[in-house]
Design an enzyme around this catalytic site. Structure first.
Site, short mmCIF file in Angstrom:
data_model
loop_
_atom_site.label_atom_id
_atom_site.label_comp_id
_atom_site.label_asym_id
_atom_site.label_seq_id
_atom_site.Cartn_x
_atom_site.Cartn_y
_atom_site.Cartn_z
N SER A 66 1.14 -1.48 0.17
CA SER A 66 -0.46 -0.12 0.15
C SER A 66 1.31 1.14 -0.08
CB SER A 66 -0.93 0.04 1.20
OG SER A 66 -1.59 -1.43 1.34
N1 SAH Z 1 -0.68 -3.84 4.20
C1 SAH Z 1 0.25 -4.60 2.93
C2 SAH Z 1 -0.49 -4.63 2.03
C3 SAH Z 1 -1.09 -5.90 1.69
S1 SAH Z 1 -1.71 -6.49 -0.46
C4 SAH Z 1 2.09 -4.32 3.05
O1 SAH Z 1 2.73 -3.66 3.84
O2 SAH Z 1 2.29 -5.38 2.01
C5 SAH Z 1 -3.47 -7.43 1.57
C6 SAH Z 1 -2.49 -9.08 1.47
O3 SAH Z 1 -4.51 -9.27 1.61
C7 SAH Z 1 -2.84 -9.38 0.05
O4 SAH Z 1 -1.31 -9.88 0.42
C8 SAH Z 1 -3.35 -10.81 0.45
O5 SAH Z 1 -2.87 -11.48 -0.48
C9 SAH Z 1 -4.38 -10.46 1.19
N2 SAH Z 1 -5.66 -11.18 1.38
C10 SAH Z 1 -6.46 -11.12 1.09
N3 SAH Z 1 -7.75 -11.73 1.48
C11 SAH Z 1 -7.00 -12.90 2.62
C12 SAH Z 1 -7.61 -13.08 3.65
N4 SAH Z 1 -9.00 -14.03 3.51
N5 SAH Z 1 -6.61 -13.78 4.69
C13 SAH Z 1 -5.39 -13.43 4.61
N6 SAH Z 1 -5.21 -12.09 4.07
C14 SAH Z 1 -5.64 -11.71 2.73
#
Ligand code: SAH
Length: 218
Positions: free
Chosen positions: A67
């Protein structure tokens, strides 16, 4: 704690990023200090490393993104952390947000559904010296019961509604930030648990990747 990238040659870039966030209205000094400490370049792929300290979202593989730092800072600021919290993070992604949290709270349990991302995040967190972090692979919409309740829950992916298991795993007075909306656009919400009541306030408009799971998008 995160050892930080002191002396790694990126300190000037981190300081610039901190200034950018201050200019955009981030006030929480602990959050700004964390951004000034965590070596973000360790959390992005080689191909975008030259942009690691831009205030921008970047691709991290598997169709996911790290993000934008400004969004992450607002999101951390919204909860008003004291340093004593036990935290659940849903969506480890690159692990960068996890590393910020590691500096801001007592302990972090972070759940990621894509095993390859979880592994890469673990390696980066080790390299950054984050010790109070546990990365778990699974469906974070179910929370992670063995370590509940949590004083704060950070959901880093967009959901059509607040997953019920996450509310159940929030401690009394606990706070959760979660982007709620459809797949294209969402509102970042702050959810506070008081007894069996839940108070919800709006933080602002955001765009996150979808939360895929039993209590998210199917
Ligand atoms: N804050 C993170 C960005 C996250 S992007 C950073 O600093 O890099 C959102 C993430 O949520 C992705 O990696 C995706 O695979 C994960 N995600 C989506 N659905 C999910 C779920 N049900 N449980 C765990 N992770 C999930």
């Amino acid at each position: 704690m995160v050892a930080g990238g002191v002396g790694d040659g990126y300190g000037g870039y981190r300081a610039q990023l901190v200034e950018t966030l201050q200019r955009k209205g981030v006030r929480d000094l602990a959050v700004l200090r964390a951004v000034g400490t965590v070596p973000r370049h360790l959390f992005v792929p080689e191909s975008v490393r030259h942009r690691a300290y831009d205030d921008a979202a970047l691709p991290i593989g598997s169709g996911q993104t790290i993000s934008q730092p400004w969004v992450q800072a607002r999101y951390l600021e919204a909860v008003g952390l004291t340093g004593r919290e036990r935290v659940l993070e849903v969506g480890t992604g690159s692990g960068y947000q996890t590393a910020l949290l590691a500096l801001l709270v007592d302990s972090v349990f972070s759940v990621e559904r894509i095993a390859g991302l979880a592994q890469a995040a673990k390696r980066a967190l080790d390299a950054a010296g984050a010790r109070n972090v546990t990365v778990l692979v699974g469906d974070g919409t179910l929370g992670w019961r063995p370590f509940a309740p949590y004083d704060a829950i950070f959901v880093a992916a967009a959901s059509p509604h607040v997953p019920a298991p996450l509310v159940e795993q929030l401690a009394e007075g606990g706070r959760m930030v979660i982007p709620i909306g459809d797949r294209a656009a969402q509102t970042l919400m702050l959810v506070v648990r008081r007894g069996s009541d839940v108070h919800t306030t709006t933080i602002g408009d955001v765009r996150f990747v979808p939360l895929l799971g039993e209590f998210g998008f199917r």
